[in-house]
Design a protein around this motif. Structure first.
Motif, PDB file in Angstrom:
ATOM      1  N   LEU A  60       0.827  -1.215   0.000  1.00 44.36           N
ATOM      2  CA  LEU A  60       0.000   0.000   0.000  1.00 44.36           C
ATOM      3  C   LEU A  60       0.857   1.259   0.000  1.00 44.36           C
ATOM      4  N   ALA A  61       1.983   1.198   0.693  1.00 43.66           N
ATOM      5  CA  ALA A  61       2.855   2.366   0.798  1.00 43.66           C
ATOM      6  C   ALA A  61       3.711   2.570  -0.445  1.00 43.66           C
ATOM      7  N   PHE A  62       4.290   1.514  -0.978  1.00 40.55           N
ATOM      8  CA  PHE A  62       5.325   1.663  -1.996  1.00 40.55           C
ATOM      9  C   PHE A  62       5.027   0.974  -3.321  1.00 40.55           C
ATOM     10  N   GLY A  63       4.036   0.110  -3.368  1.00 41.20           N
ATOM     11  CA  GLY A  63       3.774  -0.669  -4.571  1.00 41.20           C
ATOM     12  C   GLY A  63       2.966   0.071  -5.617  1.00 41.20           C
ATOM     13  N   GLY A  64       2.755  -0.603  -6.723  1.00 39.23           N
ATOM     14  CA  GLY A  64       1.924  -0.046  -7.778  1.00 39.23           C
ATOM     15  C   GLY A  64       2.692   0.684  -8.866  1.00 39.23           C
ATOM     16  N   THR A  65       3.988   0.844  -8.679  1.00 37.65           N
ATOM     17  CA  THR A  65       4.842   1.422  -9.718  1.00 37.65           C
ATOM     18  C   THR A  65       5.971   0.440  -9.984  1.00 37.65           C
ATOM     19  N   ASP A  69       7.529  -1.692  -6.998  1.00 38.03           N
ATOM     20  CA  ASP A  69       7.429  -3.150  -7.042  1.00 38.03           C
ATOM     21  C   ASP A  69       8.817  -3.810  -7.024  1.00 38.03           C
ATOM     22  N   LYS A  70       9.809  -3.181  -7.688  1.00 36.00           N
ATOM     23  CA  LYS A  70      11.177  -3.711  -7.640  1.00 36.00           C
ATOM     24  C   LYS A  70      11.727  -3.642  -6.220  1.00 36.00           C
ATOM     25  N   PHE A  71      11.483  -2.503  -5.559  1.00 38.19           N
ATOM     26  CA  PHE A  71      11.944  -2.363  -4.179  1.00 38.19           C
ATOM     27  C   PHE A  71      11.337  -3.447  -3.298  1.00 38.19           C
ATOM     28  N   LEU A  72      10.028  -3.640  -3.401  1.00 39.67           N
ATOM     29  CA  LEU A  72       9.362  -4.628  -2.550  1.00 39.67           C
ATOM     30  C   LEU A  72       9.856  -6.030  -2.845  1.00 39.67           C
ATOM     31  N   SER A  73      10.081  -6.329  -4.101  1.00 36.56           N
ATOM     32  CA  SER A  73      10.598  -7.643  -4.450  1.00 36.56           C
ATOM     33  C   SER A  73      11.970  -7.863  -3.815  1.00 36.56           C
ATOM     34  N   ALA A  74      12.822  -6.856  -3.899  1.00 37.04           N
ATOM     35  CA  ALA A  74      14.148  -6.977  -3.286  1.00 37.04           C
ATOM     36  C   ALA A  74      14.040  -7.051  -1.772  1.00 37.04           C
ATOM     37  N   ALA A  75      13.161  -6.248  -1.195  1.00 42.88           N
ATOM     38  CA  ALA A  75      13.030  -6.207   0.261  1.00 42.88           C
ATOM     39  C   ALA A  75      12.559  -7.539   0.830  1.00 42.88           C
TER      40      ALA A  75
END
Length: 113
Positions: A60-65, A69-75
């Motif tokens: 909700l905070a960082f996804g959708g772009t 999405d790359k950040f979340l995948s790495a995180a």
């Protein structure tokens, strides 16, 4: 979401102050999913459940772009590729970012700030 001073994101999810978030999460699960996220002995959210809530709030905070999405995948999948301290700090800020995005969506804050 309420996060106390010096409280980790995981501890905040488990705290009494955020019981409503956990309750809503569990209510949204299908019967077979609940066994994945609930400790059968205690009836409390297990580590997998805490992780699922954490991933949901982070999305909700960082996804959708593409970048988000790359950040979340790495995180969540490949933490070795980025500084663990930076990653954890960004994830810990996710609840605040979600609140700020909601206030912007309501028109209470300018997105230009």
């Amino acid at each position: 979401m309420v996060i106390g001073e010096n409280q980790s994101f995981d501890d905040a999810i488990r705290s009494d102050a955020n019981k409503a978030i956990r309750t809503d999460f569990v209510k949204g699960l299908a019967g077979s999913e609940a066994s994945t996220f609930i400790d059968a002995r205690t009836g409390y959210l297990n580590d997998s459940g805490v992780g699922a809530i954490k991933r949901s709030l982070a999305y909700l905070a960082f996804g959708g772009t593409e970048a988000g999405d790359k950040f979340l995948s790495a995180a969540f999948n490949d933490a070795g590729s980025m500084s663990a301290n930076v990653m954890n700090a960004l994830l810990d800020s996710a609840p605040l970012v979600v609140k700020l995005n909601a206030e912007i969506a309501k028109g209470n804050l300018s997105a230009d700030l």
